[in-house]
Design a protein around this motif. Structure first.
Motif, PDB file in Angstrom:
ATOM      1  N   LEU A   1      -7.492  -8.334   0.490  1.00 41.39           N
ATOM      2  CA  LEU A   1      -6.386  -7.382   0.402  1.00 41.39           C
ATOM      3  C   LEU A   1      -5.331  -7.880  -0.580  1.00 41.39           C
ATOM      4  CD1 LEU A   1      -4.830  -4.875   1.348  1.00 41.39           C
ATOM      5  CD2 LEU A   1      -3.958  -6.250   3.269  1.00 41.39           C
ATOM      6  N   SER A   2      -5.022  -9.153  -0.548  1.00 45.44           N
ATOM      7  CA  SER A   2      -4.041  -9.719  -1.484  1.00 45.44           C
ATOM      8  C   SER A   2      -4.494  -9.544  -2.925  1.00 45.44           C
ATOM      9  CB  SER A   2      -3.829 -11.209  -1.191  1.00 45.44           C
ATOM     10  OG  SER A   2      -3.332 -11.394   0.122  1.00 45.44           O
ATOM     11  N   GLU A   3      -5.765  -9.819  -3.170  1.00 42.49           N
ATOM     12  CA  GLU A   3      -6.295  -9.732  -4.530  1.00 42.49           C
ATOM     13  C   GLU A   3      -6.329  -8.296  -5.032  1.00 42.49           C
ATOM     14  OE1 GLU A   3      -9.161  -9.243  -7.703  1.00 42.49           O
ATOM     15  OE2 GLU A   3      -9.489  -8.590  -5.639  1.00 42.49           O
ATOM     16  N   VAL A   4      -6.712  -7.372  -4.166  1.00 44.37           N
ATOM     17  CA  VAL A   4      -6.797  -5.961  -4.556  1.00 44.37           C
ATOM     18  C   VAL A   4      -5.415  -5.425  -4.910  1.00 44.37           C
ATOM     19  CG1 VAL A   4      -7.265  -3.638  -3.710  1.00 44.37           C
ATOM     20  CG2 VAL A   4      -8.921  -5.457  -3.313  1.00 44.37           C
ATOM     21  N   VAL A   5      -4.433  -5.675  -4.047  1.00 44.22           N
ATOM     22  CA  VAL A   5      -3.085  -5.168  -4.300  1.00 44.22           C
ATOM     23  C   VAL A   5      -2.483  -5.823  -5.538  1.00 44.22           C
ATOM     24  CG1 VAL A   5      -0.737  -5.057  -3.389  1.00 44.22           C
ATOM     25  CG2 VAL A   5      -2.678  -4.573  -1.888  1.00 44.22           C
ATOM     26  N   SER A   6      -2.690  -7.122  -5.704  1.00 49.17           N
ATOM     27  CA  SER A   6      -2.055  -7.858  -6.793  1.00 49.17           C
ATOM     28  C   SER A   6      -2.694  -7.603  -8.148  1.00 49.17           C
ATOM     29  CB  SER A   6      -2.097  -9.361  -6.495  1.00 49.17           C
ATOM     30  OG  SER A   6      -1.403  -9.662  -5.300  1.00 49.17           O
ATOM     31  N   SER A   7      -4.032  -7.416  -8.165  1.00 55.65           N
ATOM     32  CA  SER A   7      -4.736  -7.356  -9.442  1.00 55.65           C
ATOM     33  C   SER A   7      -5.361  -6.009  -9.773  1.00 55.65           C
ATOM     34  CB  SER A   7      -5.847  -8.425  -9.472  1.00 55.65           C
ATOM     35  OG  SER A   7      -5.320  -9.700  -9.225  1.00 55.65           O
TER      36      SER A   7
END
Length: 379
Positions: free
Chosen positions: A194-200
């Motif tokens: 989830l962190s990677e999807v939102v951030s990148s």
């Protein structure tokens, strides 16, 4: 009798008939050739399994959804936006592979919202006792496909047989401005994803809402577009690390079960409103908040504390030490006799140096207070 309805121009007639529930709207195609594909002009496709008469066919709901998507995809009617929503309430209508297939097909026609709501009940309530003794099937993985043109995505997967996962590899939610995750259980490493999807992979994301979610122990966000962040009941969260250059509002409630070993890092220089009803993590860092206009800080509401298993007050007063100034300050103090540490809850609270309005809310929860007095002093 004159058929005045059929005499209406197509545009006006379309606006009228699309007010019907989708299944009823589809049934209008039998009225005449003119009406045959009228329903494909609907901008909202909301398929509800309870509205589909199974007629003894276990796969009837799936067949209806397949037919609707097939006809809608091949329709030549022009659509500026399309909202696709599926609501499932019966466990025998849930199949992760089918849901993923429908999402992929919807991705080709979506220019609006994608909503998936799963609130399953048992197929036969009369077999509750029998089914309780049976071993539950393993949870299925629902992998969210890339919805390149979707502007809003809302997932509500209140089902013990479905776990959410994000697609691996390259792919961008190019048009996404709002992501809402409610009652979702993440599969294995999907919580970290989830962190990677939102951030990148969400370059235009403005609003992120995560409510009643488990499987996310660490949330690290790096975003230049996000302006609104809401976290409520993110069970088991241990690390919250947010660097958001345009963030305006942030709300955190009931995410940290205790402060020991937890981490909180916030860098949001344009933050205007900050709401906190949670334990203050042991390691906390808050960057400059010179633009802060409203600070709402308080104890976690008692019913939530009891339900979540908290045994002490949330030491929320520590969070105040990381904010030096705000225009409006609101303190919320619910009192619960079952919790320890409430005796002198306000004794060591140090208020920000500057504020113009102060609101103190004390919720007695059955207690009776006599005359009370408190002293305000700056640090």
């Amino acid at each position: 009798m004159d058929d005045r309805l059929s005499a209406l121009p197509d545009d006006l007639l379309l606006q009228i008939v699309t007010l019907l529930p989708l299944i009823q709207l589809v049934r209008t195609c039998v009225l005449s050739r003119r009406w045959r594909r009228f329903w494909t002009g609907a901008q909202i496709l909301h398929v509800i399994d309870e509205e589909v008469d199974a007629g003894g066919e276990p796969d009837r709901f799936a067949l209806v959804v397949e037919s609707i998507l097939s006809v809608y995809t091949t329709s030549r009617l022009r659509r500026a936006r399309c909202h696709f929503q599926i609501s499932i309430s019966r466990v025998d209508n849930v199949d992760a592979a089918q849901l993923m297939s429908w999402a992929r097909r919807a991705a080709k026609l979506l220019k609006g919202d994608f909503m998936l709501s799963v609130e399953t009940v048992k197929a036969d309530d009369s077999k509750d006792d029998e089914s309780d003794s049976d071993e539950e099937p393993a949870a299925e993985i629902f992998e969210l496909t890339y919805l390149e043109f979707a502007k809003q995505i809302t997932l509500r997967l209140n089902d013990r047989f479905l776990c959410l996962a994000f697609p691996m590899g390259v792919g961008v939610f190019a048009s996404l401005t709002q992501l809402v995750l409610m009652k979702v259980h993440f599969a294995d490493v999907a919580g970290a994803a989830l962190s990677e999807v939102v951030s990148s992979r969400c370059p235009c994301l403005v609003s992120l809402v995560v409510r009643h979610v488990d499987g996310v122990t660490a949330l690290r966000l790096r975003t230049a577009s996000l302006t609104d962040l809401t976290l409520l009941d993110v069970y088991g969260l241990r690390i919250l690390d947010v660097v958001a250059l345009k963030l305006r509002t942030m709300s955190v409630q009931c995410c940290f079960m205790d402060s020991k070993g937890a981490e909180l890092l916030i860098s949001a220089p344009l933050l205007l409103t900050f709401k906190w009803a949670d334990c203050c993590p042991e390691s906390t860092q808050v960057g400059p908040t010179d633009h802060l206009k409203m600070l709402v800080v308080g104890e976690i509401p008692p019913p939530i504390l009891v339900r979540a298993g908290f045994i002490a007050h949330s030491n929320f007063d520590r969070i105040l030490s990381y904010f030096r100034r705000t225009q409006v300050l609101e303190l919320y103090l619910p009192i619960l006799p079952e919790l320890q540490g409430h005796g002198k809850l306000m004794e060591h609270i140090v208020l920000p140096n500057q504020y113009t309005d102060l609101t103190l809310v004390v919720e007695p929860n059955g207690h009776m207070f006599g005359m009370s007095m408190f002293k305000l002093s700056s640090s």
